[in-house]
Design a protein around this motif. Structure first.
Motif, mmCIF file in Angstrom:
data_model
loop_
_atom_site.group_PDB
_atom_site.id
_atom_site.type_symbol
_atom_site.label_atom_id
_atom_site.label_comp_id
_atom_site.label_asym_id
_atom_site.label_seq_id
_atom_site.Cartn_x
_atom_site.Cartn_y
_atom_site.Cartn_z
ATOM 1 N N GLN A 47 57.859 36.800 22.111
ATOM 2 C CA GLN A 47 59.089 36.054 22.358
ATOM 3 C C GLN A 47 58.870 34.600 22.798
ATOM 4 N N PRO A 48 57.862 34.298 23.628
ATOM 5 C CA PRO A 48 57.757 32.911 24.103
ATOM 6 C C PRO A 48 57.603 31.874 23.005
ATOM 7 N N ASN A 49 56.906 32.195 21.920
ATOM 8 C CA ASN A 49 56.745 31.217 20.842
ATOM 9 C C ASN A 49 58.008 31.075 20.011
ATOM 10 N N PHE A 50 58.726 32.180 19.779
ATOM 11 C CA PHE A 50 59.993 32.071 19.054
ATOM 12 C C PHE A 50 61.010 31.300 19.890
ATOM 13 N N ALA A 51 61.047 31.565 21.190
ATOM 14 C CA ALA A 51 61.983 30.871 22.073
ATOM 15 C C ALA A 51 61.683 29.377 22.111
ATOM 16 N N LEU A 52 60.409 29.035 22.100
ATOM 17 C CA LEU A 52 60.017 27.624 22.087
ATOM 18 C C LEU A 52 60.427 26.961 20.782
ATOM 19 N N ALA A 53 60.125 27.604 19.666
ATOM 20 C CA ALA A 53 60.432 27.024 18.359
ATOM 21 C C ALA A 53 61.927 26.822 18.169
ATOM 22 N N GLU A 54 62.726 27.714 18.730
ATOM 23 C CA GLU A 54 64.172 27.666 18.507
ATOM 24 C C GLU A 54 64.923 26.912 19.598
ATOM 25 N N GLY A 55 64.192 26.333 20.552
ATOM 26 C CA GLY A 55 64.812 25.413 21.485
ATOM 27 C C GLY A 55 65.230 25.972 22.819
ATOM 28 N N VAL B 274 49.176 24.600 27.323
ATOM 29 C CA VAL B 274 50.622 24.378 27.277
ATOM 30 C C VAL B 274 50.985 24.096 25.829
ATOM 31 N N ALA B 275 51.943 24.841 25.302
ATOM 32 C CA ALA B 275 52.416 24.613 23.932
ATOM 33 C C ALA B 275 53.809 24.006 23.962
ATOM 34 N N ILE B 276 54.073 23.126 23.006
ATOM 35 C CA ILE B 276 55.390 22.510 22.857
ATOM 36 C C ILE B 276 55.742 22.467 21.371
ATOM 37 N N ARG B 277 56.979 22.077 21.077
ATOM 38 C CA ARG B 277 57.333 21.841 19.679
ATOM 39 C C ARG B 277 56.627 20.564 19.213
#
Length: 275
Positions: free
Chosen positions: A68-76, A226-229
């Motif tokens: 979930q954390p990567n999908f939540a990040l990608a979708e804002g 730390v990952a970001i868009r």
């Protein structure tokens, strides 16, 4: 991922975050996703106070999985997440066609060897039982360390990121390897002579990183980050977030509360400069 599965995740995230999926309009609002445990604690104790002094409002959302954390990040829904290393991020982003990128590496709990039966690695002998993770990534890390210790010999052309038991050319010490779920390894200490345990699971079970008999020197592949868009890499919040991790204040927090963690290069440089 199917539409149904993705819809379920998005619904769950809406409830978890308490807001829709619209990215925060206020540039001083930052929502960071992470896994419960030490990396959340790093943000609470070190990063959040630094950013709040600069006028940011920081919200931390803890997840109990690595999907979930990567999908939540990608979708804002998130502005950044903190739980993964570069190998996982690149693989996940490629498979799911997500425009995510790494911002900065962070202090990371290493995989290490623990024992309740032995106080030294010198006790290893024929038949010694060694527990190690059964997932490909962490098993590769354990095998590389076993090779470095001279307990096994990996074939000359092995890939340190993908090493498996098939790459063992010679079992030098004639040890018995016991692959187990990574989360079960702390409990294996009553049955094994030695066990490789990931830092997060060691800490969750009450072990101290400083109690390890030996810890890996973490490869750049496995330092958490730390990952970001990708589109946000030049935004001010991303620059300030990276600067908070690079700060002397956060180094002090790391030294005080996260003993035994592998420090990223920028913290090592700060520490050296202070001597």
């Amino acid at each position: 991922m199917t539409i149904t599965r993705r819809s379920i995740i998005l619904t769950a995230l809406t409830l978890a975050l308490g807001s829709g999926f619209v990215h925060a309009k206020d540039p001083k609002d930052i929502t960071i996703g992470t896994s419960a445990g030490p990396y959340a604690d790093q943000i609470k104790l070190g990063i959040k106070p630094i950013l709040e002094k600069q006028g940011y409002k920081v919200k931390l959302v803890e997840f109990n999985d690595y999907i979930q954390p990567n999908f939540a990040l990608a979708e804002g829904s998130l502005d950044a997440n903190v739980f993964q290393h570069i190998v996982y991020l690149k693989k996940f982003a490629l498979e799911h066609k997500l425009a995510l990128t790494d911002l900065i590496t962070i202090p990371t709990a290493p995989i290490a060897i623990y024992s309740k039966k032995h106080k030294t690695l010198d006790d290893v002998k024929e038949g010694t039982t060694v527990g190690l993770p059964n997932d490909p990534t962490n098993q590769a890390r354990a095998l590389v360390l076993l090779d470095q210790l001279g307990w096994i010999k990996l074939r000359a052309s092995f890939d340190p990121v993908r090493a498996s038991e098939k790459d063992i050319a010679f079992n030098t010490k004639k040890i018995k390897l016991l692959p187990l779920e990574a989360a079960q390894l702390p409990r294996s200490l009553g049955d094994t002579d030695y066990s490789f345990i990931n830092g997060n699971y060691a800490l969750a079970s009450g072990l101290k990183l400083t109690e390890a008999l030996v810890a890996e020197k973490i490869s750049p592949n496995y330092i958490n980050l730390v990952a970001i868009r990708t589109a946000d890499k030049d935004k001010q919040f991303a620059k300030d977030l990276a600067a908070a991790y690079r700060s002397r204040e956060f180094l002090d927090i790391t030294n005080k509360h996260f003993a035994g963690y592998s420090k990223p290069d920028y913290q090592q440089a700060l520490q050296t400069a202070a001597k």
